[in-house]
Scaffold this active site. Structure first.
Site, PDB file in Angstrom:
ATOM      1  N   LYS A  89       0.819  -1.164  -0.098  1.00 51.73           N
ATOM      2  CA  LYS A  89       0.011   0.261  -0.297  1.00 51.73           C
ATOM      3  C   LYS A  89       0.864   1.516  -0.027  1.00 51.73           C
ATOM      4  O   LYS A  89       1.939   1.802   1.051  1.00 51.73           O
ATOM      5  CB  LYS A  89      -0.647   0.536   0.749  1.00 51.73           C
ATOM      6  CG  LYS A  89      -2.202   0.955   0.775  1.00 51.73           C
ATOM      7  CD  LYS A  89      -2.360   1.258   2.263  1.00 51.73           C
ATOM      8  CE  LYS A  89      -1.177   2.367   2.882  1.00 51.73           C
ATOM      9  NZ  LYS A  89      -1.837   3.644   1.638  1.00 51.73           N
TER      10      LYS A  89
ATOM     11  N   GLY B 150       8.131   5.619   7.191  1.00 44.25           N
ATOM     12  CA  GLY B 150       6.909   6.697   7.092  1.00 44.25           C
ATOM     13  C   GLY B 150       7.079   7.303   8.760  1.00 44.25           C
ATOM     14  O   GLY B 150       8.046   7.426   9.227  1.00 44.25           O
TER      15      GLY B 150
ATOM     16  N   THR C  22       3.213   7.434  13.198  1.00 44.16           N
ATOM     17  CA  THR C  22       2.237   5.986  12.906  1.00 44.16           C
ATOM     18  C   THR C  22       3.021   5.104  12.927  1.00 44.16           C
ATOM     19  O   THR C  22       1.896   3.668  12.988  1.00 44.16           O
ATOM     20  CB  THR C  22       2.405   5.952  10.781  1.00 44.16           C
ATOM     21  OG1 THR C  22       1.233   8.071  10.513  1.00 44.16           O
ATOM     22  CG2 THR C  22       1.366   5.072  10.315  1.00 44.16           C
TER      23      THR C  22
ATOM     24  N   GLU D 216      10.676   1.681   9.459  1.00 46.20           N
ATOM     25  CA  GLU D 216      11.888   2.772   9.328  1.00 46.20           C
ATOM     26  C   GLU D 216      10.745   3.779   9.963  1.00 46.20           C
ATOM     27  O   GLU D 216      10.074   4.295   8.485  1.00 46.20           O
ATOM     28  CB  GLU D 216      12.291   2.635   8.031  1.00 46.20           C
ATOM     29  CG  GLU D 216      13.553   3.079   7.163  1.00 46.20           C
ATOM     30  CD  GLU D 216      13.426   4.647   7.221  1.00 46.20           C
ATOM     31  OE1 GLU D 216      13.152   4.619   5.603  1.00 46.20           O
ATOM     32  OE2 GLU D 216      13.716   5.604   7.981  1.00 46.20           O
TER      33      GLU D 216
ATOM     34  N   CYS E 222      14.310  11.105   4.773  1.00 47.64           N
ATOM     35  CA  CYS E 222      13.928  11.079   6.542  1.00 47.64           C
ATOM     36  C   CYS E 222      15.727  11.186   6.776  1.00 47.64           C
ATOM     37  O   CYS E 222      15.907  11.403   7.906  1.00 47.64           O
ATOM     38  CB  CYS E 222      13.761  10.100   6.454  1.00 47.64           C
ATOM     39  SG  CYS E 222      14.642   8.856   5.664  1.00 47.64           S
TER      40      CYS E 222
ATOM     41  N   GLU F 170      10.747  16.904  13.783  1.00 47.65           N
ATOM     42  CA  GLU F 170      11.382  16.135  12.374  1.00 47.65           C
ATOM     43  C   GLU F 170      10.412  16.929  11.647  1.00 47.65           C
ATOM     44  O   GLU F 170       8.969  16.899  11.538  1.00 47.65           O
ATOM     45  CB  GLU F 170      10.825  14.859  12.567  1.00 47.65           C
ATOM     46  CG  GLU F 170      10.909  14.383  10.275  1.00 47.65           C
ATOM     47  CD  GLU F 170      10.892  13.078  10.344  1.00 47.65           C
ATOM     48  OE1 GLU F 170       9.773  12.585  10.269  1.00 47.65           O
ATOM     49  OE2 GLU F 170      11.973  12.606   9.650  1.00 47.65           O
TER      50      GLU F 170
HETATM   51  O1  TXE Z   1       3.335   9.688   6.971  1.00 44.86           O
HETATM   52  P1  TXE Z   1       2.949   8.451   7.789  1.00 44.86           P
HETATM   53  P2  TXE Z   1       3.066  10.785   5.984  1.00 44.86           P
HETATM   54  C1  TXE Z   1       7.548  11.343   8.395  1.00 44.86           C
HETATM   55  C2  TXE Z   1       7.544  13.178   8.520  1.00 44.86           C
HETATM   56  C3  TXE Z   1       6.356  13.235   7.491  1.00 44.86           C
HETATM   57  C4  TXE Z   1       5.197  12.259   8.661  1.00 44.86           C
HETATM   58  C5  TXE Z   1       3.892  12.073   8.269  1.00 44.86           C
HETATM   59  O2  TXE Z   1       7.916  13.668   9.795  1.00 44.86           O
HETATM   60  O3  TXE Z   1       6.127  14.761   7.931  1.00 44.86           O
HETATM   61  O4  TXE Z   1       6.031  11.028   8.987  1.00 44.86           O
HETATM   62  O5  TXE Z   1       4.332  11.771   6.410  1.00 44.86           O
HETATM   63  C6  TXE Z   1       0.260   5.027   5.576  1.00 44.86           C
HETATM   64  N1  TXE Z   1      -1.800   2.202   9.714  1.00 44.86           N
HETATM   65  N2  TXE Z   1       8.224  11.146   6.891  1.00 44.86           N
HETATM   66  O6  TXE Z   1       1.973  11.341   6.898  1.00 44.86           O
HETATM   67  O7  TXE Z   1       0.905   9.368   7.634  1.00 44.86           O
HETATM   68  C7  TXE Z   1       0.340   5.958   4.952  1.00 44.86           C
HETATM   69  O8  TXE Z   1      -1.130   5.789   3.897  1.00 44.86           O
HETATM   70  C8  TXE Z   1      -1.247   1.814   8.549  1.00 44.86           C
HETATM   71  C9  TXE Z   1       9.360  10.248   7.051  1.00 44.86           C
HETATM   72  O9  TXE Z   1       3.104  10.683   4.696  1.00 44.86           O
HETATM   73  O10 TXE Z   1       3.130   7.881   8.687  1.00 44.86           O
HETATM   74  C10 TXE Z   1       1.211   5.764   4.272  1.00 44.86           C
HETATM   75  O11 TXE Z   1       1.262   4.780   3.065  1.00 44.86           O
HETATM   76  N3  TXE Z   1      -0.669   2.661   7.248  1.00 44.86           N
HETATM   77  C11 TXE Z   1       9.538   9.027   6.657  1.00 44.86           C
HETATM   78  C12 TXE Z   1       2.947   5.144   5.198  1.00 44.86           C
HETATM   79  O12 TXE Z   1       1.930   5.128   5.984  1.00 44.86           O
HETATM   80  C13 TXE Z   1      -0.581   4.164   7.775  1.00 44.86           C
HETATM   81  C14 TXE Z   1       8.812   9.853   5.249  1.00 44.86           C
HETATM   82  C15 TXE Z   1       3.260   6.909   5.098  1.00 44.86           C
HETATM   83  O13 TXE Z   1       2.463   8.038   5.606  1.00 44.86           O
HETATM   84  C16 TXE Z   1      -1.422   4.390   8.999  1.00 44.86           C
HETATM   85  C17 TXE Z   1       7.764  10.113   5.424  1.00 44.86           C
HETATM   86  C18 TXE Z   1      -1.411   3.623   9.840  1.00 44.86           C
HETATM   87  N4  TXE Z   1      -3.001   3.620  10.934  1.00 44.86           N
HETATM   88  C19 TXE Z   1       7.239  10.732   6.338  1.00 44.86           C
HETATM   89  N5  TXE Z   1      -1.398   5.712   8.505  1.00 44.86           N
HETATM   90  C20 TXE Z   1      10.784   8.345   6.421  1.00 44.86           C
HETATM   91  N6  TXE Z   1      11.192   8.059   7.594  1.00 44.86           N
HETATM   92  O14 TXE Z   1      10.709   8.422   4.907  1.00 44.86           O
HETATM   93  C21 TXE Z   1      -0.378   6.191   7.729  1.00 44.86           C
HETATM   94  N7  TXE Z   1      -0.744   5.165   7.110  1.00 44.86           N
END
Ligand code: TXE
Length: 481
Positions: free
Chosen positions: A173, A226, A230, A248, A282, A384
């Site tokens: 996903k 992510g 989350t 990660e 990240c 972050e």
């Molecule tokens: O990430 P999310 P977002 C950090 C960065 C950013 C923050 C939020 O600070 O502002 O995370 O970003 C799925 N159960 N990074 O909103 O929400 C979601 O649909 C299952 C660092 O994009 O973590 C997406 O596919 N899945 C990071 C994925 O998780 C869920 C890179 C990431 O979304 C979910 C990105 C749930 N409850 C953001 N909620 C890095 N380390 O590279 C969301 N998702």
């Protein structure tokens, strides 16, 4: 508008809800795609398809699996331009960067793990002359793979490639903000004649589609990249089900420049590690620590180069920063700018929404921003931000730099600039980070582990680590003496 249907059992099918999410081009602020708004029903269909496919796929010879992965890599390379343009229009990064980084690493991910399974080895031991022990590794089943919006195809393929290389099948996903290249990857799976059900792609939101995947009883492992928040929610949902987890998560990475560094190179590379991909990596070095002896000279050069970066149309070759990924994310980053102003923090560069052409007037653009004089306990130093926003802080001693660098809840990566070999080893050993780069940044060798410590997550991905994660080991002991 193009509808991105789910990819289940080798076919594109509409979501059970028949509902769609608008996906926006961040450069124009205009919707450009409709993404399936999937729920637990779609996930159930995808998991069933993956379970059915697992029986044969897990028994396919490694050489056969490798052939599919090499073919997929070749097709990614053949479609590089289309994939790069789609990635850029979805995520905002410049097309040249999407091509150079995201798409190139996507095909590399498939090639690397295709090669890995042809040369992987197991362990065996002799107990004197009485017994022989060996490890037998097997794929687990249906891998649940959830990826973010910052490096969409890069990070998605970094999960799919090892998962299926080691004989699992997958339900993936991608982020609802950047689903287009994931959809185009499914067209490549069809072209490569990957057996139906080996990879299934579900589009939609985290709480609906993502959560359904995390909690599905027939998905024994979850690989997630992510945000830390989350990641915590996923771990909470998955732990009682004893699922294997790789998380990660976020980072707040220090970039330490000692006064014996190659100053020009440190400035040049620090500009990249601060603002590449609009600072939405990240691994970006968002906290610069510069030794006092070169602080003024470094700041002068760094600020001048930051101000010279072109913010604009991601289709143009000389654009360095495109827009941030979404309006919400821009507003989140802007809230940190407001906080900095409220704290009276000095702004050396940027801090504004740039004035661009009419076509880009509604895009989510932000100037590269440089703060100075930020207190260590400030939110600017601790949280972050995930945008083109960095702070520069002077330090005197190695110990002071190490203490400030380690003084956050994250521990994903760190960068050190010094010509002293002894200092490089000593400082690198002391830093709380899963990866430390010395006199470089973002050089990734998949043969070595990757992942964070503390709030940056758990688990490691890399050649051996992915082998361990995407298979389960059994030890067999045969007494013969
Ligand atoms: O990430 P999310 P977002 C950090 C960065 C950013 C923050 C939020 O600070 O502002 O995370 O970003 C799925 N159960 N990074 O909103 O929400 C979601 O649909 C299952 C660092 O994009 O973590 C997406 O596919 N899945 C990071 C994925 O998780 C869920 C890179 C990431 O979304 C979910 C990105 C749930 N409850 C953001 N909620 C890095 N380390 O590279 C969301 N998702």
């Amino acid at each position: 508008m193009n509808k991105l249907w789910n990819f289940i059992n080798g076919e594109f099918v509409p979501p059970q809800s028949e509902k769609y999410l608008e996906s926006f081009n961040p450069a124009t602020g205009k919707p450009h795609l409709l993404v399936s708004d999937s729920d637990e029903r779609d996930v159930a269909l995808a998991v069933d398809s993956a379970k059915t496919a697992f029986t044969d796929w897990s028994r396919t010879k490694a050489e056969e699996r490798a052939k599919f992965l090499y073919r997929i890599a070749d097709l990614i390379d053949e479609r590089k331009v289309k994939l790069a343009e789609a990635e850029s229009a979805d995520q905002g990064k410049p097309v040249w960067l999407a091509s150079q980084m995201d798409i190139s690493r996507a095909s590399h991910n498939f090639r690397f793990f295709a090669g890995t399974i042809l040369h992987s080895h197991d362990r065996a031991t002799r107990m004197d002359q009485t017994a022989f022990n060996y490890t037998s590794r097997k794929p687990l089943g249906v891998a649940g793979l959830i990826s973010p919006w910052n490096l969409p195809l890069y990070l998605l393929t970094w999960k799919i490639a090892p998962a299926i290389a080691f004989g699992n099948t997958a339900v993936a996903k991608p982020s609802e903000f950047t689903s287009h290249t994931a959809y185009l990857l499914c067209e490549i799976f069809q072209e490569a004649e990957l057996p139906n059900g080996v990879v299934n792609m579900i589009f939609g939101t985290g709480p609906r589609a993502g959560q359904a995947l995390v909690t599905h009883p027939d998905v024994p492992l979850i690989s997630f990249t992510g945000g830390t928040t989350t990641g915590r929610a996923i771990a909470t949902a998955a732990a009682p089900m004893f699922k294997k987890l790789s998380l990660e998560l976020g980072g707040k990475n220090p970039n330490i420049i000692f006064d014996d560094a190659d100053l020009e190179e440190a400035v040049r590379m620090s500009i990249r590690s601060s603002f590449l991909n609009q600072g939405e990596i990240c691994l970006c070095g968002s906290r610069l620590y510069v030794q006092r002896g070169i602080y003024n000279e470094f700041v002068e050069k760094f600020v001048a180069q930051a101000k010279a970066l072109k913010v604009g149309d991601p289709r143009e070759k000389d654009t360095f920063l495109g827009p941030l990924v979404s309006k919400d994310h821009l507003e989140k980053v802007e809230s940190f700018l407001k906080h900095a102003r409220d704290e009276g923090i000095q702004i050396l560069a940027g801090g504004n929404l740039p004035k661009l052409s009419a076509e880009l007037a509604n895009g989510y653009f932000l100037e590269p921003t440089v703060f100075a004089g930020v207190k260590h306990v400030s939110r600017i130093q601790q949280e972050e931000i995930f945008g083109p926003v960095v702070s520069i802080t002077p330090f005197d001693t190695d110990e002071e730099a190490i203490e400030m660098a380690n003084g956050v809840t994250y521990g994903l990566s760190a960068t050190v600039w010094t010509k002293s070999l002894q200092r490089a080893h000593t400082v690198a050993e002391e830093l709380h980070a899963g990866t430390v780069w010395v006199n470089t940044w973002l050089m990734r060798d998949l043969r070595l582990p990757f992942g964070g410590v503390k709030a940056s997550g758990l688990g490691r991905e890399g050649q051996e680590e992915s082998f361990e994660f995407f298979t389960e080991a059994k030890t067999i002991c045969i007494k013969h003496g």
